[in-house]
Design an enzyme around this catalytic site. Sequence first.
Site, PDB file in Angstrom:
ATOM      1  N   SER A 117      69.335  50.055  23.886  1.00  0.00           N
ATOM      2  CA  SER A 117      69.499  51.122  24.870  1.00  0.00           C
ATOM      3  C   SER A 117      68.260  51.990  24.923  1.00  0.00           C
ATOM      4  O   SER A 117      67.554  52.157  23.911  1.00  0.00           O
ATOM      5  CB  SER A 117      70.713  51.985  24.485  1.00  0.00           C
ATOM      6  OG  SER A 117      70.752  53.172  25.239  1.00  0.00           O
ATOM      7  N   TYR A 142      74.610  57.749  18.281  1.00  0.00           N
ATOM      8  CA  TYR A 142      74.627  56.512  19.068  1.00  0.00           C
ATOM      9  C   TYR A 142      73.223  55.927  19.189  1.00  0.00           C
ATOM     10  O   TYR A 142      72.994  54.749  18.898  1.00  0.00           O
ATOM     11  CB  TYR A 142      75.208  56.763  20.462  1.00  0.00           C
ATOM     12  CG  TYR A 142      74.944  55.626  21.411  1.00  0.00           C
ATOM     13  CD1 TYR A 142      75.568  54.390  21.226  1.00  0.00           C
ATOM     14  CD2 TYR A 142      74.052  55.763  22.471  1.00  0.00           C
ATOM     15  CE1 TYR A 142      75.305  53.332  22.081  1.00  0.00           C
ATOM     16  CE2 TYR A 142      73.787  54.706  23.324  1.00  0.00           C
ATOM     17  CZ  TYR A 142      74.412  53.496  23.125  1.00  0.00           C
ATOM     18  OH  TYR A 142      74.143  52.443  23.956  1.00  0.00           O
ATOM     19  N   LYS A 146      71.503  52.328  17.603  1.00  0.00           N
ATOM     20  CA  LYS A 146      70.809  51.305  18.386  1.00  0.00           C
ATOM     21  C   LYS A 146      69.413  51.037  17.823  1.00  0.00           C
ATOM     22  O   LYS A 146      68.964  49.892  17.752  1.00  0.00           O
ATOM     23  CB  LYS A 146      70.742  51.719  19.855  1.00  0.00           C
ATOM     24  CG  LYS A 146      72.054  51.566  20.593  1.00  0.00           C
ATOM     25  CD  LYS A 146      72.522  50.117  20.578  1.00  0.00           C
ATOM     26  CE  LYS A 146      73.798  49.890  21.355  1.00  0.00           C
ATOM     27  NZ  LYS A 146      74.247  48.484  21.312  1.00  0.00           N
TER      28      LYS A 146
END
Length: 326
Positions: A117, A142, A146
């Site tokens: 991402s 988050y 990643k």
Amino acid sequence: MTWLITGGAGYIGAHVARVMAGAGERVVVLDDVSSGVPGRLPADIPLVRGTSLDGDLVRSVLAGHAVTGVVHLAARKQVGESVEQPLRYYRENVGGLATLLQEVVDAGVGRFVFSSSAAVYGNPPAVDLVTEDTPCAPVSPYGETKLAGEWLVRAAGRAHGITTTCLRYFNVAGAERPELADTGVFNVIPMVFDRLTRDDAPRVFGTDHPTPDGTCVRDYIHVSDLAEAHLAAARRTAGPGTDLTVNIGRGIGVSVRELLAVIADVTGDRRAPVVEPRRAGDAPRAVADAGLAAKELGFTARRGVEEMVASAWAGWCLRHPEAARG
């Protein structure tokens, strides 16, 4: 050649599974259906219900379907939730990936595509385009998971001769057809649809950013283009054990005001947005340099913002018929 697609019943995953199967690749899906929808998959794509945290299940799927490549999309992906539940995000996103990779290594699977991402960049510096060499500084758990996932994928690839590709994609929108649309309300386009459906005006957070119209500028990519990028990445891994990390976007910036104008054209709702103060941490501009994907994968996004919004609206109206009547 059989590809295991984890998270393949999800919004993005189902598009990837369909595109790969439609291109002649053999596909099997592993999904715990916590957010995935089994009905998104055609009947001829096998669906195994479970999680990449379950090593025994992963092992049986790899062996039972003679899997030779993996596309790993399964992950939790809500930024706000990750701030509230960091342990869960690290356990599922990083722990699940580690378990999956161990089984991949043990089974001798030599091809691996990781769904990353643009969140790995955090709030990128004030540059026209974000390249793959832009420093990574995620601002949420988050994004951290990643980035850690990328590190783990590359390290495992180097150690065990696995050809790996990490795809850092930007803002995903749209649907190939209405029943495949995103069911969540976590991204800007469905959030605007939700407010309009509730007879509220859309919101703009800050009109004093250092951008041409004062609102934030982002790169949006159609989910069908993103699925085609995964197919291109999967096929690239047919080469010898190497690693590649690429941005997946259009390389075209769209401001919040411009996006709202497209939404107004599509929905017919032209009420003026409510302007609220800037949100802390919002980068004024985050647009991908898409050149490396074109060079290394032969991939260039083809669909524009109008198609993204129109297809997303068709999916929204399928699930919210009151919006279509409004």
